[in-house]
Design a protein around this motif. Sequence first.
Motif, short mmCIF file in Angstrom:
data_model
loop_
_atom_site.label_atom_id
_atom_site.label_comp_id
_atom_site.label_asym_id
_atom_site.label_seq_id
_atom_site.Cartn_x
_atom_site.Cartn_y
_atom_site.Cartn_z
N VAL A 182 63.53 -66.73 14.98
CA VAL A 182 63.65 -67.15 13.58
C VAL A 182 64.79 -68.16 13.43
CG1 VAL A 182 64.26 -66.33 11.26
CG2 VAL A 182 62.61 -65.07 12.64
N GLY A 183 65.88 -67.95 14.16
CA GLY A 183 67.00 -68.89 14.09
C GLY A 183 66.63 -70.27 14.62
N ALA A 184 65.88 -70.33 15.71
CA ALA A 184 65.48 -71.62 16.28
C ALA A 184 64.57 -72.38 15.32
CB ALA A 184 64.80 -71.41 17.62
N PHE A 185 63.59 -71.68 14.73
CA PHE A 185 62.70 -72.35 13.79
C PHE A 185 63.41 -72.71 12.50
CE2 PHE A 185 59.30 -71.01 16.56
CZ PHE A 185 58.40 -72.06 16.44
N GLY A 186 64.36 -71.88 12.08
CA GLY A 186 65.14 -72.21 10.88
C GLY A 186 66.01 -73.44 11.12
N ALA A 187 66.65 -73.52 12.29
CA ALA A 187 67.46 -74.70 12.61
C ALA A 187 66.58 -75.93 12.69
CB ALA A 187 68.20 -74.47 13.93
N ASN A 188 65.41 -75.81 13.22
CA ASN A 188 64.49 -76.95 13.29
C ASN A 188 64.13 -77.42 11.89
OD1 ASN A 188 62.64 -78.84 14.11
ND2 ASN A 188 60.99 -77.36 14.34
N ARG A 189 63.89 -76.48 10.99
CA ARG A 189 63.50 -76.85 9.61
C ARG A 189 64.67 -77.50 8.88
NH1 ARG A 189 59.13 -75.84 6.61
NH2 ARG A 189 59.38 -75.59 4.37
N LEU A 190 65.89 -77.06 9.14
CA LEU A 190 67.05 -77.63 8.47
C LEU A 190 67.43 -79.00 9.02
CD1 LEU A 190 69.34 -74.49 8.10
CD2 LEU A 190 68.13 -75.72 6.27
#
Length: 125
Positions: free
Chosen positions: A23-31
């Motif tokens: 979730v952190g990796a995809f959240g960082a990608n989205r941000l």
Amino acid sequence: MTGYLGSYAVLGLLLLAGALVFVGAFGANRLLRPANPAEPAGKRVAYESGIDPVGGNWAQMQIRYYVYAFLYVLFAVESVFLFPWAVVFADPGYGAAVVAEMGIFVAVLALGIVYAWRKGVLTWS
């Protein structure tokens, strides 16, 4: 964490940590991604070895290429079984039985290649 449920707790924590990393990796990608990514001209055009593609996008493959690949994989994998036999053959206590078994194995391989040859599978046109 000891006892019966301790190992499950460790497994649960590991799964939770993996989910958090995901979730952190995809959240960082989205941000961090651009809000409106650029779409240069020709980005979605097919590319063939540095030249513009010619013709349509439908190409038929002949089945004999798959048959060649299948036969190669079949005989390559079966030939791997020859190496352990060659190592064990030198040990004392292995005699005519081992030679007979390997003879049967190689005969089955030879029968397969002769069958493919007689069916005309190995002829290149």
